[in-house]
Design an enzyme around this catalytic site. Structure first.
Site, PDB file in Angstrom:
ATOM      1  N   LYS A 213     -19.161 -17.878  33.043  1.00  0.00           N
ATOM      2  CA  LYS A 213     -18.996 -18.092  31.598  1.00  0.00           C
ATOM      3  C   LYS A 213     -19.423 -16.840  30.807  1.00  0.00           C
ATOM      4  O   LYS A 213     -18.734 -16.383  29.892  1.00  0.00           O
ATOM      5  CB  LYS A 213     -19.829 -19.302  31.183  1.00  0.00           C
ATOM      6  CG  LYS A 213     -20.052 -19.444  29.722  1.00  0.00           C
ATOM      7  CD  LYS A 213     -18.770 -19.792  29.005  1.00  0.00           C
ATOM      8  CE  LYS A 213     -18.964 -19.692  27.508  1.00  0.00           C
ATOM      9  NZ  LYS A 213     -18.128 -20.584  26.774  1.00  0.00           N
ATOM     10  N   CYS A 267     -20.583 -17.393  20.286  1.00  0.00           N
ATOM     11  CA  CYS A 267     -20.402 -17.179  21.728  1.00  0.00           C
ATOM     12  C   CYS A 267     -20.299 -15.703  22.076  1.00  0.00           C
ATOM     13  O   CYS A 267     -21.163 -15.138  22.730  1.00  0.00           O
ATOM     14  CB  CYS A 267     -19.130 -17.876  22.185  1.00  0.00           C
ATOM     15  SG  CYS A 267     -18.979 -19.524  21.534  1.00  0.00           S
TER      16      CYS A 267
HETATM   17  N1  SAJ Z   1     -11.821 -11.022  17.549  1.00  0.00           N
HETATM   18  C1  SAJ Z   1     -11.380  -9.770  17.170  1.00  0.00           C
HETATM   19  N2  SAJ Z   1     -10.261  -9.273  17.758  1.00  0.00           N
HETATM   20  C2  SAJ Z   1      -9.557  -9.983  18.694  1.00  0.00           C
HETATM   21  C3  SAJ Z   1     -10.017 -11.253  19.083  1.00  0.00           C
HETATM   22  C4  SAJ Z   1     -11.155 -11.753  18.491  1.00  0.00           C
HETATM   23  O1  SAJ Z   1     -11.985  -9.096  16.333  1.00  0.00           O
HETATM   24  O2  SAJ Z   1      -8.530  -9.469  19.162  1.00  0.00           O
HETATM   25  C5  SAJ Z   1     -13.046 -11.564  16.926  1.00  0.00           C
HETATM   26  C6  SAJ Z   1     -12.805 -12.837  16.120  1.00  0.00           C
HETATM   27  O3  SAJ Z   1     -12.355 -12.557  14.843  1.00  0.00           O
HETATM   28  C7  SAJ Z   1     -14.161 -13.461  16.147  1.00  0.00           C
HETATM   29  C8  SAJ Z   1     -14.695 -13.071  17.528  1.00  0.00           C
HETATM   30  O4  SAJ Z   1     -13.921 -11.968  17.935  1.00  0.00           O
HETATM   31  O5  SAJ Z   1     -15.007 -12.924  15.156  1.00  0.00           O
HETATM   32  C9  SAJ Z   1     -14.610 -14.158  18.567  1.00  0.00           C
HETATM   33  O6  SAJ Z   1     -13.389 -14.872  18.452  1.00  0.00           O
HETATM   34  P1  SAJ Z   1     -12.551 -15.326  19.721  1.00  0.00           P
HETATM   35  O7  SAJ Z   1     -11.338 -16.015  19.233  1.00  0.00           O
HETATM   36  O8  SAJ Z   1     -12.341 -14.183  20.636  1.00  0.00           O
HETATM   37  O9  SAJ Z   1     -13.513 -16.281  20.519  1.00  0.00           O
HETATM   38  P2  SAJ Z   1     -14.401 -17.559  20.131  1.00  0.00           P
HETATM   39  O10 SAJ Z   1     -15.796 -17.106  19.894  1.00  0.00           O
HETATM   40  O11 SAJ Z   1     -13.767 -18.401  19.090  1.00  0.00           O
HETATM   41  O12 SAJ Z   1     -14.315 -18.366  21.526  1.00  0.00           O
HETATM   42  C10 SAJ Z   1     -14.702 -17.706  22.719  1.00  0.00           C
HETATM   43  C11 SAJ Z   1     -13.617 -17.958  23.778  1.00  0.00           C
HETATM   44  N3  SAJ Z   1     -13.875 -17.111  24.947  1.00  0.00           N
HETATM   45  C12 SAJ Z   1     -12.931 -16.298  25.461  1.00  0.00           C
HETATM   46  O13 SAJ Z   1     -11.828 -16.177  24.954  1.00  0.00           O
HETATM   47  C13 SAJ Z   1     -13.301 -15.535  26.680  1.00  0.00           C
HETATM   48  C14 SAJ Z   1     -13.614 -19.436  24.155  1.00  0.00           C
HETATM   49  O14 SAJ Z   1     -12.701 -19.673  25.228  1.00  0.00           O
HETATM   50  C15 SAJ Z   1     -15.018 -19.882  24.579  1.00  0.00           C
HETATM   51  O15 SAJ Z   1     -15.049 -21.267  24.898  1.00  0.00           O
HETATM   52  C16 SAJ Z   1     -15.934 -19.650  23.406  1.00  0.00           C
HETATM   53  O16 SAJ Z   1     -15.954 -18.237  23.134  1.00  0.00           O
HETATM   54  C17 SAJ Z   1     -17.315 -20.136  23.780  1.00  0.00           C
HETATM   55  O17 SAJ Z   1     -17.683 -21.231  23.312  1.00  0.00           O
HETATM   56  O18 SAJ Z   1     -17.997 -19.493  24.581  1.00  0.00           O
END
Ligand code: SAJ
Length: 415
Positions: A213, A267
């Site tokens: 994870k 996360c």
């Molecule tokens: N972000 C960017 N650029 C991107 C993608 C995301 O700047 O290309 C930023 C988002 O705006 C946000 C942050 O990253 O601020 C996180 O967003 P996210 O959509 O990447 O992830 P979370 O935090 O919503 O969910 C993540 C997911 N993990 C992965 O994709 C590996 C989800 O599957 C997990 O269940 C979750 O963390 C968790 O609970 O751990």
């Protein structure tokens, strides 16, 4: 639909616990959801939601309406216990296991031989073993080793992996990892998940599941850091980063993520630190990525300051406060932090806009130079438009509405 005559006690009714509890309840399990918060327990007892997640309101209402889901402050005896409480970090980025410990100690009093205890909270490596230690301490009557003998328990870690905004789909369709303290625990845990998920359920050791994870979220963090670093490089070199990434991604083996104002949520901005904390000298890349992403809000603030210098009484509209698009979650949100900092440093009159939130967030209250306004008013009054979240709602903004404004678009909404 198959019905299950088993009882489940879910510790923590937050972003993971509540959807899980509701889903289990609608699949026929008798579910008791437990939380320490009056607001949360009250909302669930009334069959309502205390946060926004697409379609979850319907599921909660139906689970509570059918009598299969109830909520309380205290756990009760059950066949299966799921721990879904927060694991933030404490001083020095050390994982704060106090919520997991409190939940474990509370449920330990109700354990009976044969029970399955699953930790879903994202946790440092060794957390499931720690849980076993706390239970053994609380319940010496279960024998010297709680996963052996006639009174044995089954203990496993199954990290949640759902994406906020898509929780209900992903809870069902995602593959799952179930790491047991022993192979029987993994098997019993996996059999449980197979009753309500359609993805493949893989069994392994608890420590592997814990690190998996963390590694998944650190992978994403490192990749976002790469995109964020590229955005700084592009700015220096006069290249449009959005065009650059779109073109580079035409390569069959390149898939660069999108830059933004920083990384938020509970996360991705937190979990990599659990790896760094437990193996500091081996996790240099992971640590640097965290620093790159954490440094991005400062860079955005500097850009706004430079733009503000061009106006006598500058007005900046901060579009979006959530940590990402189309959700109302403000936890660890760089957008919120940037907005607060612009007001605190008195860079300009700040117009904060967040269509998913009805009242000015607490963190922004009390600034004389900050107003919480709707998007139309912000567009009318602002000299500088700072796009912090790529909400669908903002995509309808017409190009004419941007005329004569300085646009700082951290999400590439108007690329
Ligand atoms: N972000 C960017 N650029 C991107 C993608 C995301 O700047 O290309 C930023 C988002 O705006 C946000 C942050 O990253 O601020 C996180 O967003 P996210 O959509 O990447 O992830 P979370 O935090 O919503 O969910 C993540 C997911 N993990 C992965 O994709 C590996 C989800 O599957 C997990 O269940 C979750 O963390 C968790 O609970 O751990």
């Amino acid at each position: 639909m198959a019905r299950f005559d088993k009882t489940v006690c879910v510790m923590g009714l937050g972003y993971i616990g509540l959807p899980t509890a509701s889903l289990l309840a609608t699949r026929g399990y008798s579910v008791l959801g437990v939380d320490v918060s009056e607001k949360v327990v009250g909302a669930v007892q009334a069959g309502t939601l205390h946060f926004h997640e697409p379609d979850l309101d319907i599921l909660v209402a139906s689970a509570v309406g059918s009598g299969q889901l109830t909520a309380s402050y205290e756990p009760a005896p059950a066949d299966i216990f799921i721990i879904a409480v927060p694991t933030p970090f404490a001083e020095g980025h050390a994982p704060d296991m106090s919520y997991v410990e409190a939940a474990t100690r509370a449920l330990a009093l109700h354990l009976r031989p044969g029970n399955l205890v699953i930790l879903e909270s994202t946790s440092p490596v060794g957390a499931t073993e720690q849980i076993a230690g706390w239970i053994a301490e609380m319940r010496p009557d279960l024998g010297p080793e709680i996963t052996k003998g006639p009174n044995r328990l089954y203990l496993a870690h199954s990290p949640e992996r759902v994406l906020p905004g898509k929780v209900l789909q992903e809870l069902v369709i995602n593959d799952r990892i179930v790491g047991g303290l022993d192979s029987e625990s993994a098997q019993v845990g996996a059999d449980f998940y197979r009753t309500f998920t359609t993805g493949t359920v893989f069994t392994t050791k608890a420590r592997t599941a814990e690190l998996s994870k963390l590694a998944e979220n650190a992978f994403r963090d490192v990749n976002i850091a790469y995109a964020n670093e590229l955005s700084l490089i592009c700015d220096r070199l006069g290249v449009n980063v959005w065009e650059l990434i779109a073109l580079a991604n035409r390569h069959p083996r390149v898939n660069i993520l999108q830059p933004g104002p920083g990384v938020g949520g509970h996360c991705i901005a937190v979990d990599p630190w659990f790896i760094v904390h437990s193996a500091p000298s081996e996790s240099r890349l992971i640590q640097t990525a965290r620093e790159v992403n954490d440094g991005k809000p400062r860079w955005v603030i500097d850009q706004v300051k430079t733009a503000a210098d061009r106006f006598k009484d500058p007005v900046v509209a901060c579009l979006g406060l959530a940590f990402k698009a189309n959700i109302d979650d403000l936890r660890e949100s760089p957008a919120l932090a940037i907005t607060a900092e612009l007001a605190r440093q008195n860079v300009a009159t700040v117009l904060a806009v967040e269509p998913f939130v009805s009242e000015c967030p607490e963190k922004l209250a009390g600034f004389a130079n900050l107003e919480f306004v709707g998007v139309d008013e912000a567009l009318r009054r602002a000299d500088i438009l700072l796009v912090l979240v790529d909400h669908e709602r903002f995509k309808g903004i017409e190009h004419e509405q941007l005329a004569r404004k300085v646009l700082i678009d951290t999400r590439g909404l108007f690329r």
